[in-house]
Design an enzyme around this catalytic site. Structure first.
Site, PDB file in Angstrom:
ATOM      1  N   TYR A 193      17.062   6.153  -3.925  1.00 39.07           N
ATOM      2  CA  TYR A 193      17.462   5.286  -3.190  1.00 39.07           C
ATOM      3  C   TYR A 193      18.677   5.554  -2.288  1.00 39.07           C
ATOM      4  CZ  TYR A 193      18.780   1.812   0.909  1.00 39.07           C
ATOM      5  OH  TYR A 193      19.196   1.427   1.755  1.00 39.07           O
ATOM      6  N   SER A 200      24.284   2.043   3.769  1.00 35.39           N
ATOM      7  CA  SER A 200      24.229   0.474   2.682  1.00 35.39           C
ATOM      8  C   SER A 200      25.419   0.305   1.502  1.00 35.39           C
ATOM      9  CB  SER A 200      23.098   1.592   2.422  1.00 35.39           C
ATOM     10  OG  SER A 200      22.856  -0.055   0.229  1.00 35.39           O
ATOM     11  N   LYS A 217      21.351   8.230   0.531  1.00 37.30           N
ATOM     12  CA  LYS A 217      21.713   6.752   1.724  1.00 37.30           C
ATOM     13  C   LYS A 217      23.368   7.878   1.614  1.00 37.30           C
ATOM     14  CE  LYS A 217      19.783   4.271   3.505  1.00 37.30           C
ATOM     15  NZ  LYS A 217      18.942   4.325   4.803  1.00 37.30           N
TER      16      LYS A 217
HETATM   17  C1  WQD Z   1      21.221  -9.788  -5.406  1.00 29.64           C
HETATM   18  C2  WQD Z   1      21.506 -10.660  -6.404  1.00 29.64           C
HETATM   19  C3  WQD Z   1      20.358  -9.672  -9.151  1.00 29.64           C
HETATM   20  C4  WQD Z   1      16.549 -10.479  -7.863  1.00 29.64           C
HETATM   21  C5  WQD Z   1      19.347  -3.919  -2.831  1.00 29.64           C
HETATM   22  C6  WQD Z   1      19.904  -3.249  -3.178  1.00 29.64           C
HETATM   23  C7  WQD Z   1      20.787  -2.653  -1.970  1.00 29.64           C
HETATM   24  C8  WQD Z   1      20.485  -3.218  -0.189  1.00 29.64           C
HETATM   25  C9  WQD Z   1      20.601  -4.689  -0.962  1.00 29.64           C
HETATM   26  C10 WQD Z   1      18.414  -1.930   0.533  1.00 29.64           C
HETATM   27  C11 WQD Z   1      22.054  -9.596  -8.001  1.00 29.64           C
HETATM   28  C12 WQD Z   1      19.866 -11.474  -8.714  1.00 29.64           C
HETATM   29  C13 WQD Z   1      18.025 -10.035  -7.701  1.00 29.64           C
HETATM   30  C14 WQD Z   1      15.758 -11.381  -8.540  1.00 29.64           C
HETATM   31  C15 WQD Z   1      18.486 -11.809  -9.578  1.00 29.64           C
HETATM   32  N1  WQD Z   1      18.817  -2.695  -0.138  1.00 29.64           N
HETATM   33  N2  WQD Z   1      18.255 -11.401  -8.365  1.00 29.64           N
HETATM   34  N3  WQD Z   1      16.695 -12.354  -9.404  1.00 29.64           N
HETATM   35  O1  WQD Z   1      20.799  -5.502  -5.443  1.00 29.64           O
HETATM   36  O2  WQD Z   1      22.786  -6.777  -4.482  1.00 29.64           O
HETATM   37  O3  WQD Z   1      21.181  -4.730  -3.381  1.00 29.64           O
HETATM   38  O4  WQD Z   1      19.052  -4.752  -1.925  1.00 29.64           O
HETATM   39  O5  WQD Z   1      19.719  -1.022   0.987  1.00 29.64           O
HETATM   40  O6  WQD Z   1      21.035  -0.832  -1.649  1.00 29.64           O
HETATM   41  O7  WQD Z   1      20.397  -2.235  -4.632  1.00 29.64           O
HETATM   42  O8  WQD Z   1      20.144  -7.344  -3.815  1.00 29.64           O
HETATM   43  O9  WQD Z   1      18.709  -9.277  -3.742  1.00 29.64           O
HETATM   44  O10 WQD Z   1      18.157  -7.364  -5.304  1.00 29.64           O
HETATM   45  O11 WQD Z   1      20.352  -8.393  -6.055  1.00 29.64           O
HETATM   46  O12 WQD Z   1      18.766 -12.604  -9.937  1.00 29.64           O
HETATM   47  O13 WQD Z   1      14.837 -11.452  -8.659  1.00 29.64           O
HETATM   48  O14 WQD Z   1      20.739 -11.270  -7.223  1.00 29.64           O
HETATM   49  O15 WQD Z   1      20.683  -9.265  -9.907  1.00 29.64           O
HETATM   50  O16 WQD Z   1      23.345 -10.093  -8.697  1.00 29.64           O
HETATM   51  P1  WQD Z   1      21.142  -6.156  -4.509  1.00 29.64           P
HETATM   52  P2  WQD Z   1      19.172  -7.812  -4.979  1.00 29.64           P
END
Ligand code: WQD
Length: 342
Positions: free
Chosen positions: A149, A124, A153
């Site tokens: 998590y 990841s 990795k």
């Molecule tokens: C994306 C953007 C949030 C939810 C995560 C894991 C990573 C990988 C992919 C496994 C950010 C914003 C999010 C919400 C929001 N998973 N957001 N409201 O955090 O980049 O990555 O998923 O491998 O390990 O960390 O993805 O979709 O959670 O967030 O505003 O309800 O959307 O702040 O900018 P992220 P995400």
């Protein structure tokens, strides 16, 4: 090749199984359905006309896994199985370390017993931590993570690299995903998170079909174009095809090597919501709330290495991802639980 796919009933796993079957590979799925549904196997058969072999077991049950591995006698393994919720991992680190490391050790011991040394590992972008400014490059060396998590990795990449360095004959791909979203064009498989979605895209989709009142935007005061977080969203079918490309070239790679699987472009929260509004043809309400701890302002991939060495490049854009994600959610408002055939 005959490929054993752990976690093959999951979001990325199922799309990768479809891509493997479409390329003429044979597949055995190993999945305990703890975070996926048996309906996915039916959907894979509907899409490809082929029903993959299935071993419904927990990788941590080493005796059961030995039976399944011996029966499959695979040429290669793609290892998706694992716990992956960032917030949950911070609340229960032991569960995450025990599960993600233990299941991988069980897999590696079976592979060694059977002389199978070709492995594609699901890593990841989270392993980059906040050590680099984007675009993140694999050349960067040191890895870090801001949650248990992500640390599983980082640790597993190191363990796999050490094994490959110590023992000749291993071919290991460490694939660093950015943000996979969307779904298969058939609308038959897609992301089906249990409970309240942690990730943005599935949450937005549940709002778009009325399952939730509005999107919570985690902060709009980041140093980005519109103040909201920017991420490298990649279509899950592009990601699946990246796995097949890595697998088919892995024989030429000695040892362990990392590749980013991303598009190289950043998209903000607001831009992604707008893309889903266009796909759904409706307004998706949102409210700005405080930042989420641990979130980075921006993250996207340097895609040079995967293009040069795997001959792979993502081709689908944000509109494609939104269209395919919307089709999946609209046809499956409650995910796989909707399927009455079970
Ligand atoms: C994306 C953007 C949030 C939810 C995560 C894991 C990573 C990988 C992919 C496994 C950010 C914003 C999010 C919400 C929001 N998973 N957001 N409201 O955090 O980049 O990555 O998923 O491998 O390990 O960390 O993805 O979709 O959670 O967030 O505003 O309800 O959307 O702040 O900018 P992220 P995400």
């Amino acid at each position: 090749m005959h490929v054993l796919v752990t976690g093959g009933a999951g979001f990325i796993g199922s799309h990768t199984v479809v891509a493997l079957l479409e390329r003429g590979h044979d597949v055995t799925i190993v999945d305990d359905f703890e975070n996926s549904s048996p309906v996915v196997i039916d959907r894979i058969e509907q899409i490809t006309g082929i029903r993959p072999a299935l071993a419904e077991i927990d990788l941590l049950d080493e005796d059961a896994f030995e039976v399944a591995f011996a029966a499959a006698a695979p040429d290669a393994v793609i290892h998706f199985a694992g716990l992956k919720a960032v917030g949950e991992s911070s609340a229960d680190p032991l569960r995450y370390y025990a599960h993600n490391l233990g299941s991988t050790f069980s897999l590696l011991k079976a592979m060694k017993r059977h002389g199978t040394q070709t492995l594609v590992f699901s890593s990841s972008a989270t392993v980059y931590g906040d050590l680099q400014e984007p675009p993140y490059t694999e050349e960067g060396g040191r890895l870090d993570a801001t949650n248990p998590y992500g640390m599983t990795k980082v640790m597993l990449e190191r363990i796999l690299s050490d094994i490959a360095a110590a023992e000749p004959g291993w071919h290991i791909a460490l694939l660093r995903y950015f943000n996979p979203i969307g779904g298969h064009e058939s609308g038959l498989i897609g992301e089906d998170p249990s409970g309240i979605p942690n990730n943005l895209a599935p949450y937005v989709l549940q709002v778009s079909i009325g399952r939730r009142p509005h999107v919570n935007i985690f902060g709009d005061d980041y140093p980005t174009a519109d103040g909201t977080g920017e991420r490298d969203y990649i279509h899950v079918v592009d990601l699946a095809q990246g796995h097949v490309a890595a697998l088919e070239r892995l024989a030429e790679v000695d040892g362990a090597r990392a590749w980013n699987l991303g598009t190289g472009h950043g998209t903000s929260v607001k831009q992604l919501i707008a893309a889903f509004e266009s796909a759904a043809g409706r307004t998706i309400p949102s409210v700005v709330v405080p930042r989420r701890d641990g979130d980075l302002p921006r993250s996207w991939a340097d895609t040079t290495r995967a293009e040069a060495e795997l001959g792979w490049k993502a081709t689908r854009d944000i509109a494609d991802m939104a269209r395919d994600g919307w089709r999946w959610q609209q046809r499956n408002p409650n995910g796989f639980a909707d399927d009455r055939t079970r």
